[in-house]
Design a protein around this motif. Structure first.
Motif, short mmCIF file in Angstrom:
data_model
loop_
_atom_site.label_atom_id
_atom_site.label_comp_id
_atom_site.label_asym_id
_atom_site.label_seq_id
_atom_site.Cartn_x
_atom_site.Cartn_y
_atom_site.Cartn_z
N ARG A 52 0.85 -1.19 0.00
CA ARG A 52 0.00 0.00 0.00
C ARG A 52 0.88 1.24 0.00
NH1 ARG A 52 -5.24 0.41 0.83
NH2 ARG A 52 -5.33 -1.74 1.57
N ALA A 53 0.73 2.07 -1.04
CA ALA A 53 1.52 3.29 -1.18
C ALA A 53 0.56 4.45 -1.43
CB ALA A 53 2.52 3.15 -2.33
N PRO A 54 0.09 5.11 -0.39
CA PRO A 54 -1.00 6.09 -0.51
C PRO A 54 -0.59 7.47 -1.01
CG PRO A 54 -0.34 5.86 1.78
CD PRO A 54 0.47 4.86 1.01
N ASP A 55 0.70 7.73 -1.20
CA ASP A 55 1.16 9.06 -1.58
C ASP A 55 0.48 9.52 -2.88
OD1 ASP A 55 2.49 11.38 -2.19
OD2 ASP A 55 4.49 10.59 -1.84
N GLN A 56 -0.33 10.57 -2.81
CA GLN A 56 -1.06 11.06 -3.98
C GLN A 56 -0.22 11.98 -4.87
OE1 GLN A 56 -4.31 10.18 -4.90
NE2 GLN A 56 -3.94 8.63 -3.34
N ASP A 57 0.99 12.32 -4.43
CA ASP A 57 1.87 13.16 -5.23
C ASP A 57 2.72 12.35 -6.21
OD1 ASP A 57 0.99 15.51 -4.05
OD2 ASP A 57 2.44 15.35 -2.42
N ILE A 58 2.64 11.02 -6.10
CA ILE A 58 3.37 10.12 -7.00
C ILE A 58 2.37 9.17 -7.62
CG2 ILE A 58 5.20 8.39 -7.19
CD1 ILE A 58 6.46 9.56 -4.68
N HIS A 59 2.36 9.06 -8.95
CA HIS A 59 1.37 8.18 -9.57
C HIS A 59 1.83 6.72 -9.47
CE1 HIS A 59 3.53 7.76 -13.52
NE2 HIS A 59 3.99 8.93 -13.17
N ASP A 60 0.91 5.81 -9.68
CA ASP A 60 1.15 4.40 -9.38
C ASP A 60 2.26 3.79 -10.23
OD1 ASP A 60 -0.77 4.22 -7.34
OD2 ASP A 60 -2.38 3.94 -8.78
N LEU A 61 2.42 4.21 -11.48
CA LEU A 61 3.50 3.67 -12.29
C LEU A 61 4.85 4.00 -11.68
CD1 LEU A 61 4.82 2.38 -14.72
CD2 LEU A 61 4.47 4.52 -15.99
N GLU A 62 5.01 5.24 -11.24
CA GLU A 62 6.29 5.63 -10.64
C GLU A 62 6.57 4.84 -9.37
OE1 GLU A 62 8.38 9.74 -9.00
OE2 GLU A 62 7.11 9.79 -10.79
N LYS A 63 5.54 4.58 -8.59
CA LYS A 63 5.71 3.75 -7.40
C LYS A 63 6.20 2.36 -7.77
CE LYS A 63 1.86 6.16 -5.13
NZ LYS A 63 0.45 6.07 -4.70
#
Length: 234
Positions: free
Chosen positions: A98-109
């Motif tokens: 789970r990576a909730p950071d909204q400043d980074i989009h899911d592809l980058e995560k």
């Protein structure tokens, strides 16, 4: 030097792969996935990730054979996946992050996590990266530029296209059935003076930025973009 992705795509065309699967990573995004290409890339990749809703697209594309396609990792804020689906894949062996950071989009995560945890990866194939919302496509192109290096290349795939970052100097890109028969080059930010064989779309594409201060104000139905931002109202 021929990029790993070119070696891989050439082997797909010939039906014989000489590329080490552990050097290939696959990331699935939240866009419709073509089952044939998905199956081909899945078998060639040694590490497989789903970026949030990419898991739902994987299930949709594989249907009754879904349990034959178990990703190693699912990562994102999980705003696109039912909790029951996450629980099910956890029991099947998928690692859920789970990576909730909204400043980074899911592809980058997904790229960051794969690059950190799988050091052997030389090429990351990103399926479902083209099509859908234009702003998301631009974010994917930004990731291509941001994370492509000499040691690890990225390839955006979708809608019959493959997009790669071409570094300075001489580059060789054999065109395969995943991409061909056409190939075009789109220089962004810098001029290209000579191209052999392939189509040069423009000599250069440079976005002009206007404004007065460093602020971006977003509302439900309007936006106010100022200095340092290139805004697309979609």
């Amino acid at each position: 030097m021929v990029p790993v992705s070119s070696q891989l795509f050439t082997s797909i065309s010939s039906g014989q792969s000489s590329v080490d699967p552990q050097s290939i990573g696959l990331i699935l995004l939240n866009q419709p996935l073509q089952q044939e290409i998905l199956s081909t890339l899945w078998d060639l990749a040694g590490v497989r990730y789903c970026a949030d809703g990419g898991l739902t697209r994987l299930i949709d594309a594989t249907g009754k054979n879904a349990e034959k396609y178990i990703p190693d990792v699912v990562i994102g804020d999980f705003d696109s996946i039912p909790p029951a689906t996450l629980e099910r894949y956890t029991t099947l062996g998928t690692k859920v992050i789970r990576a909730p950071d909204q400043d980074i989009h899911d592809l980058e995560k997904a790229i960051k996590h794969m690059s950190l945890k799988a050091k052997s990866i030389k090429c990351i194939l990103i399926l479902g990266a083209l099509g859908g919302r234009f702003d998301q496509e631009f974010a994917n192109l930004n990731s291509l530029y941001k994370f492509s290096t000499q040691d690890q290349e990225l390839v955006l795939l979708g809608l019959g296209n493959a997009v790669r970052f071409v570094p300075c100097g001489k580059s060789t890109f054999p065109v395969s059935k995943l991409e061909g028969p056409n190939c075009g080059l789109l220089p962004i930010g810098h001029e290209v003076k000579s191209v052999i064989k392939f189509t040069l779309c423009f000599s250069s594409v440079i976005f002009k930025i206007r404004g007065h201060n460093k602020r971006a104000e977003m509302g439900h139905d309007q936006s106010n973009i100022k200095n340092g931002w290139f805004g697309l109202n979609i």
